[in-house]
Scaffold this active site. Structure first.
Site, PDB file in Angstrom:
ATOM      1  N   LYS A  86       0.831  -1.217   0.000  1.00 23.44           N
ATOM      2  CA  LYS A  86       0.000   0.000   0.000  1.00 23.44           C
ATOM      3  C   LYS A  86       0.859   1.258   0.000  1.00 23.44           C
ATOM      4  O   LYS A  86       0.661   2.155  -0.806  1.00 23.44           O
ATOM      5  CB  LYS A  86      -0.930   0.020   1.228  1.00 23.44           C
ATOM      6  N   ARG A 122      -9.681   0.469   9.136  1.00 26.60           N
ATOM      7  CA  ARG A 122      -9.233  -0.901   9.365  1.00 26.60           C
ATOM      8  C   ARG A 122     -10.235  -1.712  10.164  1.00 26.60           C
ATOM      9  O   ARG A 122      -9.967  -2.869  10.472  1.00 26.60           O
ATOM     10  CB  ARG A 122      -7.929  -0.863  10.150  1.00 26.60           C
ATOM     11  N   ARG A 167      11.386  -5.890   5.214  1.00 31.18           N
ATOM     12  CA  ARG A 167      11.148  -4.439   5.031  1.00 31.18           C
ATOM     13  C   ARG A 167      12.128  -3.606   5.870  1.00 31.18           C
ATOM     14  O   ARG A 167      12.406  -3.909   7.011  1.00 31.18           O
ATOM     15  CB  ARG A 167       9.719  -4.091   5.443  1.00 31.18           C
ATOM     16  N   ARG A 209      11.282  -1.985  11.631  1.00 30.13           N
ATOM     17  CA  ARG A 209      10.230  -1.727  12.616  1.00 30.13           C
ATOM     18  C   ARG A 209      10.177  -2.866  13.628  1.00 30.13           C
ATOM     19  O   ARG A 209      10.339  -4.024  13.261  1.00 30.13           O
ATOM     20  CB  ARG A 209       8.874  -1.607  11.914  1.00 30.13           C
ATOM     21  N   ARG A 262      -0.713  -9.709  13.237  1.00 35.62           N
ATOM     22  CA  ARG A 262      -1.301  -8.657  12.400  1.00 35.62           C
ATOM     23  C   ARG A 262      -2.183  -9.246  11.305  1.00 35.62           C
ATOM     24  O   ARG A 262      -3.220  -8.674  10.975  1.00 35.62           O
ATOM     25  CB  ARG A 262      -0.183  -7.780  11.824  1.00 35.62           C
TER      26      ARG A 262
END
Ligand code: ADP
Ligand code: ADP
Ligand code: ZN
Length: 214
Positions: free
Chosen positions: A13, A88, A127, A160, A171
């Protein structure tokens, strides 16, 4: 144009939103980015949100809704925006309709990026983000020119704390239970476009812009 970029964690996204921002000049409003800046700065909101974010759980609706209300009032959001990572929950979607109603605005399109769970884990764990400008990289799929250094600004890259295999499972579970139903909420209105989010980043961007211009 008021858009929602929708999809599981790591679907791309943010990556795709940044390309559209550069091309169309409307801002990206990422609730994850705003929440992270609050936790970094140690604001009252950041202190409340931190424990949820670190566990991979969704932050309570009202905290996020108030934050988005405030953001939609900013001058740069008056001619369209990309909502990235919001709404969300169905509760957030209902609240967003109220926020838009009072501004006489509406959502034009919801772009759903579809990526299977088994691909998600590798994307999230690899990431890396820039501490200074928030640019997103991937150790394998989108490596920076110099390891650990941001291509855009020379800033330091970091991982992160919630981008671990363990947290991504939590998640994905939150996504399946609380977030996926939001797609059905918008499908009733006929404004959802489903995009195959697997493959080359530029090819996905092509699919996304053709869905937008339909
Ligand atoms: P989201 O905002 O949906 O959480 P990101 O845009 O941050 O997702 O992308 C998650 C990770 O996957 C990043 O490390 C990014 O570099 C990488 N990525 C994004 N798009 C692709 C793609 N099409 N193929 C492989 N990796 C991708
Ligand atoms: P990703 O796209 O990888 O899931 P985000 O940066 O969008 O990551 O979100 C990181 C974390 O911030 C989430 O796991 C959640 O704790 C919190 N968060 C972000 N947006 C929302 C939202 N709309 N509602 C509740 N929590 C949120
Ligand atoms: Zn940077």
């Amino acid at each position: 144009m008021n858009l929602i970029f929708f999809g599981p964690p790591g679907a791309g996204k943010g990556t795709q939103a940044k390309k559209l921002v550069a091309e169309r000049g409307i801002p990206q409003i990422s609730t994850g980015d705003i929440l992270r800046s609050h936790t970094r700065e140690g604001t009252a909101l950041g202190k409340k949100a931190k424990e949820y974010m670190e566990q991979g759980l969704l932050v309570p609706d009202q905290l996020v809704i108030d934050m988005v209300d405030d953001r939609l009032g900013k001058p740069d959001a008056q001619n369209g925006y990309i909502l990235d990572g919001f709404p969300r929950t169905v509760g957030q979607a209902v609240a967003l309709d109220q926020l838009l109603g009072k501004r006489d605005a509406e959502i034009d399109k919801v772009l759903v990026l579809r990526v299977p769970d088994e691909k998600i884990v590798a994307r999230v764990v690899g990431r890396r983000m820039c501490k200074a400008c928030g640019s997103v990289f991937h150790l394998e799929f989108q490596p920076p020119a110099v390891q650990g250094v941001c291509d855009a600004c020379g800033g330091e890259l970091y991982q992160r704390t919630d981008d671990t295999a363990e947290k991504v499972r939590v998640r994905l579970n939150e996504y399946a239970h609380n977030t996926e139903p939001v797609a059905a909420y918008y499908k009733q209105r006929g404004i959802v476009a489903e995009i195959d989010g697997v493959g080359d980043i530029d090819a996905i961007y092509q699919r996304l812009t053709s869905a937008l211009d339909e």
